[in-house]
Design a protein around this motif. Structure first.
Motif, short mmCIF file in Angstrom:
data_model
loop_
_atom_site.label_atom_id
_atom_site.label_comp_id
_atom_site.label_asym_id
_atom_site.label_seq_id
_atom_site.Cartn_x
_atom_site.Cartn_y
_atom_site.Cartn_z
N CYS A 63 0.84 -1.20 0.00
CA CYS A 63 0.00 0.00 0.00
C CYS A 63 0.87 1.26 0.00
O CYS A 63 1.94 1.28 0.61
CB CYS A 63 -0.94 -0.02 1.20
N ALA A 64 0.40 2.29 -0.67
CA ALA A 64 1.23 3.47 -0.91
C ALA A 64 1.62 4.20 0.37
O ALA A 64 2.75 4.68 0.48
CB ALA A 64 0.50 4.42 -1.86
N ASP A 65 0.71 4.32 1.33
CA ASP A 65 1.03 5.12 2.51
C ASP A 65 0.66 4.40 3.81
O ASP A 65 0.42 5.03 4.84
CB ASP A 65 0.33 6.48 2.46
N CYS A 66 0.62 3.08 3.79
CA CYS A 66 0.22 2.32 4.98
C CYS A 66 0.98 1.00 4.98
O CYS A 66 1.11 0.33 3.95
CB CYS A 66 -1.28 2.06 4.96
N SER A 67 1.49 0.62 6.14
CA SER A 67 2.19 -0.66 6.28
C SER A 67 1.64 -1.44 7.47
O SER A 67 2.36 -2.14 8.17
CB SER A 67 3.70 -0.43 6.44
N ALA A 68 0.32 -1.31 7.69
CA ALA A 68 -0.29 -1.94 8.86
C ALA A 68 -0.32 -3.46 8.76
O ALA A 68 -0.17 -4.15 9.77
CB ALA A 68 -1.70 -1.40 9.06
N CYS A 69 -0.52 -4.00 7.56
CA CYS A 69 -0.64 -5.46 7.41
C CYS A 69 0.71 -6.13 7.61
O CYS A 69 1.66 -5.86 6.87
CB CYS A 69 -1.18 -5.81 6.02
N LEU A 70 0.78 -7.00 8.61
CA LEU A 70 2.03 -7.68 8.92
C LEU A 70 1.82 -9.19 8.83
O LEU A 70 0.91 -9.74 9.45
CB LEU A 70 2.49 -7.32 10.34
N TYR A 230 6.40 -10.15 10.41
CA TYR A 230 7.44 -9.81 9.45
C TYR A 230 7.37 -8.32 9.15
O TYR A 230 6.36 -7.81 8.66
CB TYR A 230 7.23 -10.60 8.15
N MET A 231 8.43 -7.61 9.46
CA MET A 231 8.48 -6.18 9.20
C MET A 231 9.94 -5.75 9.04
O MET A 231 10.83 -6.31 9.67
CB MET A 231 7.80 -5.38 10.33
N GLY A 232 10.14 -4.78 8.16
CA GLY A 232 11.50 -4.30 7.93
C GLY A 232 12.43 -5.37 7.38
O GLY A 232 13.65 -5.32 7.61
N GLY A 233 11.88 -6.36 6.68
CA GLY A 233 12.71 -7.39 6.07
C GLY A 233 13.13 -8.51 6.99
O GLY A 233 14.02 -9.30 6.63
N ALA A 234 12.51 -8.61 8.18
CA ALA A 234 12.89 -9.66 9.12
C ALA A 234 11.70 -10.02 10.02
O ALA A 234 10.75 -9.24 10.14
CB ALA A 234 14.08 -9.21 9.98
N TRP A 235 11.78 -11.20 10.62
CA TRP A 235 10.75 -11.63 11.57
C TRP A 235 11.10 -11.16 12.97
O TRP A 235 12.26 -11.25 13.39
CB TRP A 235 10.63 -13.16 11.55
#
Length: 273
Positions: A63-70, A230-235
């Protein structure tokens, strides 16, 4: 002349659509095709990087301005059932489990329709007919199973989960169950049983799909101990769900080109020889 698919997977982005989890937001997905003799390797690799499977497609929120889904998974070694989860296991002690090949049946579809009509009548799958349901179950290029749960007393199908077998765990692609027994917490029970399935197979993880902070629909996933996101490329181990902020920000999501560049792909060349 024989034509072969390109060795490197091609990634695409969907058009923006209304978000099904957070009101007033739009969602967009990064996706690639899952096919051919490299499908299992690609699925294993991308699942470990937050992707999910839907038939022959792997996708991840972009999503363009949201990263809520993990993307969320349970580390089986770190899981300890809570008191309420132990009660859920006892309430469903009369259920028997049966693992079958990914083949759709009329009983499954009838249960699926009852589940949707009761729980998700306005969702994106609400209009799915029997042929689309069969495609969801049967169109899988990897090792998948249908896990059925049947009431021993009445011999009725009570729950179903379409499950993928990965190199490092089991992935719960989609589950549904009778809406007539809310007191039995069947959705939680199916997750608990998949933890047992993974443990018995000596697989370290149970992949649950996405956890969305701020979405009541997803709150139940945060109640499982051993949860990782998973966030920032890591668990990362889940600590306090309140630490995750679903607020919008224009810098939350990397540009598509950077996202694709940072995806680690398996060595697919040897699979094509």
């Amino acid at each position: 002349m024989r034509h072969t698919l390109p060795i490197a997977p091609q990634f695409y982005v969907t058009a923006p659509q209304p978000c099904p989890y957070l009101e007033g937001r739009t969602e967009r997905k990064l996706f690639t095709a899952l096919q051919g003799e490299t499908a299992a390797s690609l699925n294993d690799s991308l699942s470990a990087q937050g992707f999910r499977r839907s038939q022959n497609v792997l996708y991840r929120p972009s999503c363009a301005d949201c990263s809520a889904c993990l993307s969320a998974r349970i580390n089986v070694a770190d899981f300890t059932p809570s008191k309420s989860q132990k009660r859920t296991l006892k309430k469903n002690a009369d259920l028997t489990r049966r693992a079958t090949s990914p083949w759709a049946t009329e009983d499954q579809y009838d249960l699926f329709r009852r589940y949707l009509d009761s729980r998700h009548a306005d969702g994106g799958m609400a209009d799915m007919d029997v042929f689309e349901f069969a495609a969801m179950v049967e169109e899988t290029p990897i090792r998948s199973r249908v896990i059925e749960y049947t009431d021993k007393t009445t011999n009725t199908l009570t729950g179903v989960c379409l499950t993928d077998v990965l190199s490092d765990g089991v992935s719960m692609v989609y589950s549904f169950y009778t809406p007539d027994q809310p007191q039995n917490s069947l959705g939680n029970y199916i997750i608990l049983d998949h933890i047992d399935i993974a443990r018995a197979a000596d697989l370290p993880y149970v992949y649950l799909g996405y956890w969305v902070p701020g979405s009541p629909k997803m709150g139940y996933k945060a109640k499982f101990s051993g949860l990782e996101v998973y966030m920032g490329g890591a668990w990362h181990k889940m600590k306090d769900p309140a630490d995750f902020n679903p607020d919008r920000h224009p810098l939350n999501t990397d540009p598509i080109a950077e996202q694709v560049a940072n995806i680690a792909l398996p060595d697919l060349s040897s699979k094509r020889r």
